[in-house]
Design a protein around this motif. Structure first.
Motif, PDB file in Angstrom:
ATOM      1  N   UNK A 192      -4.350   1.567   5.203  1.00 44.83           N
ATOM      2  CA  UNK A 192      -3.645   2.621   6.163  1.00 44.83           C
ATOM      3  C   UNK A 192      -4.046   2.490   7.672  1.00 44.83           C
ATOM      4  N   UNK A 193      -2.844   2.874   7.977  1.00 40.68           N
ATOM      5  CA  UNK A 193      -2.816   2.978   9.727  1.00 40.68           C
ATOM      6  C   UNK A 193      -1.912   4.044  10.156  1.00 40.68           C
ATOM      7  N   UNK A 194      -2.348   4.452  11.496  1.00 40.37           N
ATOM      8  CA  UNK A 194      -1.342   5.330  12.065  1.00 40.37           C
ATOM      9  C   UNK A 194      -0.578   4.614  13.108  1.00 40.37           C
ATOM     10  N   UNK A 195       0.663   4.850  13.029  1.00 40.13           N
ATOM     11  CA  UNK A 195       1.804   3.903  14.062  1.00 40.13           C
ATOM     12  C   UNK A 195       2.488   5.184  14.981  1.00 40.13           C
ATOM     13  N   UNK A 196       2.591   4.855  16.152  1.00 44.32           N
ATOM     14  CA  UNK A 196       3.299   5.762  17.056  1.00 44.32           C
ATOM     15  C   UNK A 196       4.877   5.554  16.557  1.00 44.32           C
ATOM     16  N   UNK A 197       5.338   4.388  16.004  1.00 40.91           N
ATOM     17  CA  UNK A 197       6.677   4.240  15.693  1.00 40.91           C
ATOM     18  C   UNK A 197       7.037   4.990  14.436  1.00 40.91           C
ATOM     19  N   UNK A 198       6.125   4.807  13.370  1.00 49.27           N
ATOM     20  CA  UNK A 198       6.292   5.178  11.946  1.00 49.27           C
ATOM     21  C   UNK A 198       5.300   6.314  11.371  1.00 49.27           C
ATOM     22  N   UNK A 199       4.360   6.804  12.007  1.00 47.60           N
ATOM     23  CA  UNK A 199       3.453   7.697  11.551  1.00 47.60           C
ATOM     24  C   UNK A 199       2.571   6.849  10.595  1.00 47.60           C
ATOM     25  N   UNK A 200       1.935   7.590   9.627  1.00 49.78           N
ATOM     26  CA  UNK A 200       1.040   7.161   8.785  1.00 49.78           C
ATOM     27  C   UNK A 200       1.927   5.922   7.971  1.00 49.78           C
ATOM     28  N   UNK A 201       1.216   4.764   7.931  1.00 51.41           N
ATOM     29  CA  UNK A 201       1.629   3.593   7.211  1.00 51.41           C
ATOM     30  C   UNK A 201       0.689   3.017   6.087  1.00 51.41           C
ATOM     31  N   UNK A 202       1.369   2.522   5.210  1.00 53.97           N
ATOM     32  CA  UNK A 202       0.314   1.818   4.052  1.00 53.97           C
ATOM     33  C   UNK A 202       0.923   0.410   4.104  1.00 53.97           C
ATOM     34  N   UNK A 203       0.083  -0.627   4.501  1.00 53.76           N
ATOM     35  CA  UNK A 203       0.455  -1.945   4.627  1.00 53.76           C
ATOM     36  C   UNK A 203      -0.394  -2.822   3.667  1.00 53.76           C
ATOM     37  N   UNK A 204       0.237  -3.787   3.056  1.00 55.67           N
ATOM     38  CA  UNK A 204      -0.598  -4.725   2.240  1.00 55.67           C
ATOM     39  C   UNK A 204      -1.555  -5.526   3.238  1.00 55.67           C
ATOM     40  N   UNK A 205      -2.841  -5.783   2.494  1.00 55.70           N
ATOM     41  CA  UNK A 205      -3.816  -6.616   3.316  1.00 55.70           C
ATOM     42  C   UNK A 205      -3.046  -8.007   3.279  1.00 55.70           C
ATOM     43  N   UNK A 206      -3.130  -8.663   4.690  1.00 56.70           N
ATOM     44  CA  UNK A 206      -2.575  -9.825   4.783  1.00 56.70           C
ATOM     45  C   UNK A 206      -3.455 -10.795   5.082  1.00 56.70           C
ATOM     46  N   UNK A 207      -4.651 -10.644   5.467  1.00 61.43           N
ATOM     47  CA  UNK A 207      -5.650 -11.691   5.656  1.00 61.43           C
ATOM     48  C   UNK A 207      -5.948 -12.453   4.644  1.00 61.43           C
ATOM     49  N   UNK A 208      -5.461 -13.545   4.412  1.00 63.34           N
ATOM     50  CA  UNK A 208      -5.737 -14.586   3.564  1.00 63.34           C
ATOM     51  C   UNK A 208      -6.933 -15.362   3.950  1.00 63.34           C
ATOM     52  N   UNK A 209      -7.866 -15.673   3.015  1.00 64.32           N
ATOM     53  CA  UNK A 209      -8.972 -16.810   3.432  1.00 64.32           C
ATOM     54  C   UNK A 209      -8.317 -18.125   3.659  1.00 64.32           C
TER      55      UNK A 209
END
Length: 140
Positions: free
Chosen positions: A121-138
């Motif tokens: 979860x993160x807060x974005x100025x453009x979209x407000x509350x966002x739920x984004x998939x984890x992208x950091x692959x090993x």
């Protein structure tokens, strides 16, 4: 990866892709988070949605969501905005006694925990509350 359970042995979440967290609840409650070996997860993250498990004796609760919605709301700056993150992002998958490892393995297989991907979860100025998939692959 879930390993084979040992017959008649006590349920041990660590044998089923969970890692023990450095949290202690009342009465010796233990906290675990599903580990995804192909993702860079780091330590405990209050804004990460994932599969969590708590144990108090044999009583086990498994959910997909945040480890603590109140802390997440405070970190996102929405604690006083009337937004209930638990209601929005928490799904209880199991509540009950898991006494032995074989039954625990069947429960985890039935609720398909290894198919659930973490998100952030993160807060974005453009979209407000966002739920984004984890992208950091090993790295391979």
């Amino acid at each position: 990866m879930i390993v084979h359970s040992l017959p008649n042995s006590p349920f041990a979440p660590e044998r089923h892709a969970f890692r023990k967290l450095d949290l202690d609840g009342p009465g010796g409650m233990q906290w675990f988070e599903l580990h995804h070996p192909d993702l860079v997860m780091g330590g405990r993250d209050a804004l990460r949605l994932n599969v969590f498990l708590t144990r108090d004796g044999d009583f086990t609760m498994i959910w997909y969501g945040l480890i603590d919605p109140l802390i997440a709301a405070a970190k996102l700056g929405i604690a006083d905005k009337g937004m209930d993150l638990a209601q929005l992002y928490e799904t209880i998958l199991f509540r009950g006694d898991i006494g032995d490892d074989a039954f625990g393995a069947r429960v985890l297989k039935a609720i398909r925990v290894t198919r659930m991907e973490p998100a952030i979860l993160r807060m974005s100025e453009e979209h407000g509350l966002e739920c984004l998939p984890s992208q950091q692959k090993r790295p391979a």
